[in-house]
Design a protein around this motif. Structure first.
Motif, PDB file in Angstrom:
ATOM      1  N   GLY A  57     -45.873  15.582 -28.922  1.00  0.00           N
ATOM      2  CA  GLY A  57     -46.032  14.261 -28.322  1.00  0.00           C
ATOM      3  C   GLY A  57     -45.320  13.116 -29.010  1.00  0.00           C
ATOM      4  O   GLY A  57     -45.913  12.050 -29.204  1.00  0.00           O
ATOM      5  N   PRO A  58     -44.033  13.254 -29.374  1.00  0.00           N
ATOM      6  CA  PRO A  58     -43.307  12.122 -29.962  1.00  0.00           C
ATOM      7  C   PRO A  58     -43.038  11.055 -28.906  1.00  0.00           C
ATOM      8  O   PRO A  58     -43.330  11.242 -27.716  1.00  0.00           O
ATOM      9  CB  PRO A  58     -41.997  12.765 -30.432  1.00  0.00           C
ATOM     10  CG  PRO A  58     -41.786  13.878 -29.448  1.00  0.00           C
ATOM     11  CD  PRO A  58     -43.164  14.421 -29.149  1.00  0.00           C
ATOM     12  N   SER A  59     -42.440   9.959 -29.324  1.00  0.00           N
ATOM     13  CA  SER A  59     -42.066   8.924 -28.358  1.00  0.00           C
ATOM     14  C   SER A  59     -40.986   9.412 -27.407  1.00  0.00           C
ATOM     15  O   SER A  59     -40.916   8.967 -26.258  1.00  0.00           O
ATOM     16  CB  SER A  59     -41.573   7.674 -29.085  1.00  0.00           C
ATOM     17  OG  SER A  59     -42.618   7.074 -29.813  1.00  0.00           O
ATOM     18  N   GLY A  60     -40.136  10.281 -27.897  1.00  0.00           N
ATOM     19  CA  GLY A  60     -39.067  10.782 -27.047  1.00  0.00           C
ATOM     20  C   GLY A  60     -38.615  12.161 -27.457  1.00  0.00           C
ATOM     21  O   GLY A  60     -38.765  12.565 -28.613  1.00  0.00           O
ATOM     22  N   VAL A  61     -38.069  12.893 -26.491  1.00  0.00           N
ATOM     23  CA  VAL A  61     -37.411  14.167 -26.749  1.00  0.00           C
ATOM     24  C   VAL A  61     -35.940  13.983 -26.389  1.00  0.00           C
ATOM     25  O   VAL A  61     -35.604  13.679 -25.239  1.00  0.00           O
ATOM     26  CB  VAL A  61     -38.025  15.314 -25.927  1.00  0.00           C
ATOM     27  CG1 VAL A  61     -37.226  16.603 -26.123  1.00  0.00           C
ATOM     28  CG2 VAL A  61     -39.483  15.523 -26.322  1.00  0.00           C
ATOM     29  N   VAL A  62     -35.075  14.111 -27.389  1.00  0.00           N
ATOM     30  CA  VAL A  62     -33.645  13.888 -27.230  1.00  0.00           C
ATOM     31  C   VAL A  62     -32.982  15.222 -26.914  1.00  0.00           C
ATOM     32  O   VAL A  62     -33.137  16.191 -27.666  1.00  0.00           O
ATOM     33  CB  VAL A  62     -33.036  13.288 -28.517  1.00  0.00           C
ATOM     34  CG1 VAL A  62     -31.569  12.941 -28.305  1.00  0.00           C
ATOM     35  CG2 VAL A  62     -33.836  12.064 -28.967  1.00  0.00           C
ATOM     36  N   VAL A  63     -32.251  15.265 -25.801  1.00  0.00           N
ATOM     37  CA  VAL A  63     -31.600  16.507 -25.384  1.00  0.00           C
ATOM     38  C   VAL A  63     -30.090  16.317 -25.381  1.00  0.00           C
ATOM     39  O   VAL A  63     -29.580  15.399 -24.720  1.00  0.00           O
ATOM     40  CB  VAL A  63     -32.076  16.949 -23.985  1.00  0.00           C
ATOM     41  CG1 VAL A  63     -31.415  18.275 -23.594  1.00  0.00           C
ATOM     42  CG2 VAL A  63     -33.598  17.104 -23.964  1.00  0.00           C
ATOM     43  N   PRO A  64     -29.354  17.146 -26.112  1.00  0.00           N
ATOM     44  CA  PRO A  64     -27.892  17.008 -26.144  1.00  0.00           C
ATOM     45  C   PRO A  64     -27.242  17.513 -24.857  1.00  0.00           C
ATOM     46  O   PRO A  64     -27.793  18.334 -24.132  1.00  0.00           O
ATOM     47  CB  PRO A  64     -27.485  17.878 -27.340  1.00  0.00           C
ATOM     48  CG  PRO A  64     -28.581  18.879 -27.474  1.00  0.00           C
ATOM     49  CD  PRO A  64     -29.840  18.197 -27.030  1.00  0.00           C
ATOM     50  N   LYS A  65     -26.067  16.955 -24.593  1.00  0.00           N
ATOM     51  CA  LYS A  65     -25.191  17.421 -23.502  1.00  0.00           C
ATOM     52  C   LYS A  65     -25.922  17.565 -22.171  1.00  0.00           C
ATOM     53  O   LYS A  65     -25.882  18.607 -21.530  1.00  0.00           O
ATOM     54  CB  LYS A  65     -24.513  18.727 -23.904  1.00  0.00           C
ATOM     55  CG  LYS A  65     -23.531  18.569 -25.052  1.00  0.00           C
ATOM     56  CD  LYS A  65     -22.806  19.882 -25.357  1.00  0.00           C
ATOM     57  CE  LYS A  65     -21.717  19.658 -26.384  1.00  0.00           C
ATOM     58  NZ  LYS A  65     -22.232  19.205 -27.705  1.00  0.00           N
ATOM     59  N   VAL A  66     -26.569  16.497 -21.763  1.00  0.00           N
ATOM     60  CA  VAL A  66     -27.163  16.447 -20.427  1.00  0.00           C
ATOM     61  C   VAL A  66     -26.061  16.001 -19.469  1.00  0.00           C
ATOM     62  O   VAL A  66     -25.484  14.938 -19.631  1.00  0.00           O
ATOM     63  CB  VAL A  66     -28.356  15.477 -20.381  1.00  0.00           C
ATOM     64  CG1 VAL A  66     -28.942  15.414 -18.978  1.00  0.00           C
ATOM     65  CG2 VAL A  66     -29.418  15.908 -21.385  1.00  0.00           C
ATOM     66  N   ASN A  67     -25.787  16.835 -18.470  1.00  0.00           N
ATOM     67  CA  ASN A  67     -24.591  16.627 -17.656  1.00  0.00           C
ATOM     68  C   ASN A  67     -24.831  16.156 -16.233  1.00  0.00           C
ATOM     69  O   ASN A  67     -23.876  15.769 -15.554  1.00  0.00           O
ATOM     70  CB  ASN A  67     -23.766  17.923 -17.603  1.00  0.00           C
ATOM     71  CG  ASN A  67     -23.089  18.228 -18.920  1.00  0.00           C
ATOM     72  OD1 ASN A  67     -22.618  17.333 -19.606  1.00  0.00           O
ATOM     73  ND2 ASN A  67     -23.054  19.504 -19.281  1.00  0.00           N
ATOM     74  N   SER A  68     -26.078  16.198 -15.745  1.00  0.00           N
ATOM     75  CA  SER A  68     -26.286  15.901 -14.331  1.00  0.00           C
ATOM     76  C   SER A  68     -27.704  15.432 -14.077  1.00  0.00           C
ATOM     77  O   SER A  68     -28.604  15.622 -14.903  1.00  0.00           O
ATOM     78  CB  SER A  68     -26.017  17.144 -13.484  1.00  0.00           C
ATOM     79  OG  SER A  68     -27.010  18.130 -13.730  1.00  0.00           O
ATOM     80  N   ALA A  69     -27.895  14.852 -12.890  1.00  0.00           N
ATOM     81  CA  ALA A  69     -29.234  14.455 -12.464  1.00  0.00           C
ATOM     82  C   ALA A  69     -30.140  15.665 -12.322  1.00  0.00           C
ATOM     83  O   ALA A  69     -31.336  15.598 -12.643  1.00  0.00           O
ATOM     84  CB  ALA A  69     -29.146  13.685 -11.145  1.00  0.00           C
ATOM     85  N   ASP A  70     -29.603  16.771 -11.861  1.00  0.00           N
ATOM     86  CA  ASP A  70     -30.412  17.994 -11.726  1.00  0.00           C
ATOM     87  C   ASP A  70     -30.929  18.452 -13.082  1.00  0.00           C
ATOM     88  O   ASP A  70     -32.085  18.898 -13.202  1.00  0.00           O
ATOM     89  CB  ASP A  70     -29.594  19.113 -11.080  1.00  0.00           C
ATOM     90  CG  ASP A  70     -29.427  18.922  -9.575  1.00  0.00           C
ATOM     91  OD1 ASP A  70     -30.181  18.113  -8.993  1.00  0.00           O
ATOM     92  OD2 ASP A  70     -28.537  19.573  -8.993  1.00  0.00           O
ATOM     93  N   GLU A  71     -30.101  18.355 -14.105  1.00  0.00           N
ATOM     94  CA  GLU A  71     -30.556  18.735 -15.445  1.00  0.00           C
ATOM     95  C   GLU A  71     -31.644  17.788 -15.936  1.00  0.00           C
ATOM     96  O   GLU A  71     -32.606  18.235 -16.579  1.00  0.00           O
ATOM     97  CB  GLU A  71     -29.372  18.760 -16.415  1.00  0.00           C
ATOM     98  CG  GLU A  71     -28.433  19.928 -16.182  1.00  0.00           C
ATOM     99  CD  GLU A  71     -27.339  20.053 -17.224  1.00  0.00           C
ATOM    100  OE1 GLU A  71     -26.584  21.041 -17.157  1.00  0.00           O
ATOM    101  OE2 GLU A  71     -27.237  19.162 -18.098  1.00  0.00           O
ATOM    102  N   VAL A  72     -31.522  16.503 -15.653  1.00  0.00           N
ATOM    103  CA  VAL A  72     -32.580  15.559 -16.023  1.00  0.00           C
ATOM    104  C   VAL A  72     -33.894  15.972 -15.367  1.00  0.00           C
ATOM    105  O   VAL A  72     -34.943  16.046 -16.028  1.00  0.00           O
ATOM    106  CB  VAL A  72     -32.206  14.121 -15.613  1.00  0.00           C
ATOM    107  CG1 VAL A  72     -33.413  13.190 -15.732  1.00  0.00           C
ATOM    108  CG2 VAL A  72     -31.066  13.608 -16.472  1.00  0.00           C
ATOM    109  N   ARG A  73     -33.854  16.242 -14.085  1.00  0.00           N
ATOM    110  CA  ARG A  73     -35.083  16.609 -13.367  1.00  0.00           C
ATOM    111  C   ARG A  73     -35.659  17.914 -13.902  1.00  0.00           C
ATOM    112  O   ARG A  73     -36.886  18.068 -14.020  1.00  0.00           O
ATOM    113  CB  ARG A  73     -34.803  16.688 -11.872  1.00  0.00           C
ATOM    114  CG  ARG A  73     -34.594  15.310 -11.232  1.00  0.00           C
ATOM    115  CD  ARG A  73     -34.488  15.404  -9.736  1.00  0.00           C
ATOM    116  NE  ARG A  73     -33.178  15.876  -9.310  1.00  0.00           N
ATOM    117  CZ  ARG A  73     -32.161  15.087  -8.999  1.00  0.00           C
ATOM    118  NH1 ARG A  73     -32.296  13.759  -9.057  1.00  0.00           N
ATOM    119  NH2 ARG A  73     -31.003  15.593  -8.609  1.00  0.00           N
TER     120      ARG A  73
END
Length: 292
Positions: free
Chosen positions: A92-108
């Motif tokens: 439960g941190p403030s954020g989870v940082v994800v490298p190399k996110v390339n698209s809206a589909d990946e965000v979802r």
């Protein structure tokens, strides 16, 4: 002025290797606005499981005070990604940082994975923008989910992917930086500038901070504790800016109904008032952090 609650200062966001217990301990005393407890580039493959445990324990500890604490997981498709996401969601941190996110589909997809793993509502997604594909998709990416809170520029990877060079002024990156800024502002989310690699070049670092601030970035990601204080100074409103904002708002209040308001011989319109309000809100939010 009570809008400071809308702002979480992110002037200085420092990467810390989660495999280094001394670094995690030292981070408790560094005056950065945010931390990225790293499970990716800064951690050797055989150290990643232990680093995951350390990062999650640190993020859940509450020992970092006012700092915005995030965990950077390994990228989509790597052997560690799914376990990283599940563990980070539980911590439960403030954020989870994800490298190399390339698209809206990946965000979802990432948001769905966090929610499936039981991430609390305050744990937001921070997406790293660091490939040509991400730049072409950045407007849709930035608006893909209400859980996405921050775009993080991965400028080192962008330089590599573009076959470009690191040069003063960052001409090869200006298109990518500008498009990402436009996308973040259109979506109403924060955006952080990328790291500066030459930790001994103080003048170069200040120049790049100044450039990032002038472009509109909320702050800068950092790789060395020595970069924190200058980043905090560069990305905070100056004393003159705060004084001018107060004067402009006072002139606006005094001149209500007059049709035209001026401050220091300059015409003041609604857009100037909104900018002044934002300057004061950021200033007050920073002061509130320093009082904690």
């Amino acid at each position: 002025m009570t809008e400071q609650s809308l702002f979480t200062p992110l002037r200085s966001v420092l990467y810390m290797p989660s495999s280094n217990e001394r670094a995690l301990e030292k981070a408790k005393s560094i005056a950065c606005d945010g931390l990225i407890l790293d499970l990716e580039d800064a951690v050797a493959p055989d150290a990643k499981p232990a680093a995951r445990e350390s990062a999650c324990a640190a993020a859940a500890s509450g020992d970092y005070g006012r700092r915005t604490v995030t965990i950077r997981v390994n990228g989509i498709g790597t052997e560690w990604h799914d376990a990283d996401i599940a563990a980070a969601a539980h911590a439960g941190p403030s954020g989870v940082v994800v490298p190399k996110v390339n698209s809206a589909d990946e965000v979802r997809s990432l948001v769905a994975a966090l929610e499936k793993a039981g991430a609390p509502d305050h744990t937001r997604l921070w997406a790293m923008v660091e490939t040509p594909e991400a730049i072409f998709n950045v407007r849709e990416l930035a608006a893909a989910s209400d859980r996405l809170a921050v775009l993080v520029m991965g400028t080192n990877d962008l330089v590599k992917e573009l076959y470009a060079e690191h040069v003063p002024g960052r001409a090869p990156l200006l298109t990518s930086l500008s498009l990402s800024l436009l996308a973040a502002r259109a979506a109403g989310i924060a955006i952080l500038d990328g790291v500066y690699n030459d930790v001994k070049n103080d003048a170069g670092f200040l120049d790049e901070c100044r450039q990032g601030r002038e472009m509109g970035f909320d702050g800068k990601t950092l790789i060395h504790p020595g970069q924190v204080v200058p980043a905090n100074e560069q990305f905070a409103p100056s004393e003159q800016a705060v004084e001018d904002a107060r004067g402009m708002l006072a002139a606006w209040e005094d001149g209500k109904g007059s049709g035209v308001v001026t401050y220091q011989n300059k015409m003041v319109e609604n857009l100037h008032v909104e900018s002044a309000q934002r300057t004061l809100a950021i200033h007050e939010a920073i002061e509130a952090l320093q009082d904690q």
